[in-house]
Design a protein around this motif. Structure first.
Motif, PDB file in Angstrom:
ATOM      1  N   ILE A  69     -23.275  10.092 -35.643  1.00  0.00           N
ATOM      2  CA  ILE A  69     -22.967  11.461 -35.172  1.00  0.00           C
ATOM      3  C   ILE A  69     -24.005  11.925 -34.167  1.00  0.00           C
ATOM      4  O   ILE A  69     -23.662  12.491 -33.117  1.00  0.00           O
ATOM      5  N   ARG A  70     -25.267  11.673 -34.441  1.00  0.00           N
ATOM      6  CA  ARG A  70     -26.335  12.119 -33.545  1.00  0.00           C
ATOM      7  C   ARG A  70     -26.209  11.488 -32.157  1.00  0.00           C
ATOM      8  O   ARG A  70     -26.494  12.111 -31.147  1.00  0.00           O
ATOM      9  N   GLN A  71     -25.790  10.234 -32.125  1.00  0.00           N
ATOM     10  CA  GLN A  71     -25.689   9.531 -30.845  1.00  0.00           C
ATOM     11  C   GLN A  71     -24.471   9.941 -30.027  1.00  0.00           C
ATOM     12  O   GLN A  71     -24.500   9.907 -28.797  1.00  0.00           O
ATOM     13  N   ARG A  72     -23.391  10.371 -30.712  1.00  0.00           N
ATOM     14  CA  ARG A  72     -22.127  10.593 -30.001  1.00  0.00           C
ATOM     15  C   ARG A  72     -21.642  12.043 -29.993  1.00  0.00           C
ATOM     16  O   ARG A  72     -20.871  12.415 -29.114  1.00  0.00           O
ATOM     17  N   TYR A  73     -22.063  12.830 -30.955  1.00  0.00           N
ATOM     18  CA  TYR A  73     -21.515  14.190 -31.074  1.00  0.00           C
ATOM     19  C   TYR A  73     -22.667  15.187 -31.232  1.00  0.00           C
ATOM     20  O   TYR A  73     -22.999  15.610 -32.334  1.00  0.00           O
ATOM     21  N   LYS A  74     -23.248  15.547 -30.120  1.00  0.00           N
ATOM     22  CA  LYS A  74     -24.456  16.381 -30.160  1.00  0.00           C
ATOM     23  C   LYS A  74     -24.177  17.807 -30.628  1.00  0.00           C
ATOM     24  O   LYS A  74     -25.102  18.534 -30.990  1.00  0.00           O
ATOM     25  N   HIS A  75     -22.904  18.224 -30.615  1.00  0.00           N
ATOM     26  CA  HIS A  75     -22.573  19.578 -31.059  1.00  0.00           C
ATOM     27  C   HIS A  75     -22.102  19.623 -32.522  1.00  0.00           C
ATOM     28  O   HIS A  75     -21.633  20.664 -32.987  1.00  0.00           O
ATOM     29  N   THR A  76     -22.224  18.508 -33.222  1.00  0.00           N
ATOM     30  CA  THR A  76     -21.812  18.446 -34.626  1.00  0.00           C
ATOM     31  C   THR A  76     -23.046  18.450 -35.523  1.00  0.00           C
ATOM     32  O   THR A  76     -23.968  17.661 -35.327  1.00  0.00           O
ATOM     33  N   ASP A  77     -23.050  19.342 -36.514  1.00  0.00           N
ATOM     34  CA  ASP A  77     -24.156  19.417 -37.469  1.00  0.00           C
ATOM     35  C   ASP A  77     -23.735  18.827 -38.812  1.00  0.00           C
ATOM     36  O   ASP A  77     -22.546  18.627 -39.076  1.00  0.00           O
TER      37      ASP A  77
END
Length: 230
Positions: A69-77
């Protein structure tokens, strides 16, 4: 609305988490994934704002999905919800930037507090173009203090915004005769001391007025009124 993806291999626990989310205003569940691969598919299609993530999945570790998630979806927590409280897992999750870490069995009140603080965190970021040291300290070190509400940019410790709104609504029904802290406590299901703490805070920010009422017997009572009265 904040879109939530639940990633949990235990169907029963996933359903509990879904019901918890649906009880909290401002959130909606957009998917429930039972494996890491299912989660990746949901992430690609739905791109949720928040993921409730279990550590133990049948096909991968939850922390692997954290880095995905951190590598691909920077707006997802991410909020971790898991039975695993091992130090290494917690440390890696924190390094991956998870917002909170809840250990099963999770009580609804703790779950709700985490979700509300996350929403308040987003509200704080959305209302400021630039953050000073105080706001940065709140975001990085003291999420419990971040509270954007109609009553100001922050609330003191021990003052819950939802309870505060309930107190305001109770007092608004007593515009003419006013209401005591004891009466408010009965209606909100709390002690007189708790009710008075909220009432006095509202007086301090000029949302309510207080006056002494002298009865025929006993000590004078402190009564609270909406600002439009008195």
């Amino acid at each position: 609305m904040i879109d939530v993806l639940i990633v949990e291999d235990d169907i029963r626990v996933a359903e509990i988490n879904r019901r918890f989310v649906e009880k909290i205003e401002g959130y909606r569940v957009v998917g429930v994934a039972n494996t890491g691969e299912e989660a990746k598919e949901y992430l690609e299609v739905m791109q949720p704002q928040l993921v409730l993530l279990d550590v133990y999945l049948p096909d991968m570790k939850g922390v692997e999905l954290v880095w995905h998630i951190r590598q691909r979806y920077k707006h997802t927590d991410i909020i971790m919800i898991t039975a695993g409280g091992e130090i290494e897992t917690v440390q890696e999750s924190i390094r991956g930037g998870v917002f909170d870490y809840l250990v099963k069995p999770v009580l609804f009140e703790r779950f709700k507090r985490s979700m509300e603080k996350y929403r308040q965190y987003l509200t704080t970021l959305s209302k400021h173009h630039q953050l000073d040291q105080k706001l940065l300290d709140q975001i990085l070190w003291s999420k419990e203090e971040i509270t954007e509400t109609p009553y100001g940019p922050s609330l003191p410790k021990g003052i819950d915004p939802i309870t505060l709104e309930k107190v305001v609504q109770i007092v608004s029904d007593y515009e003419t005769q006013g209401i005591t802290a004891e009466q408010v406590g009965v209606q909100m299901g709390a002690s007189r001391t708790t009710a008075r703490r909220y009432l006095e805070y509202l007086v301090s920010i000029k949302r309510l007025k207080a006056d002494l009422s002298y009865g025929s017997i006993g000590r004078p009572e402190r009564r609270y009124y909406p600002m439009t009265s008195l």
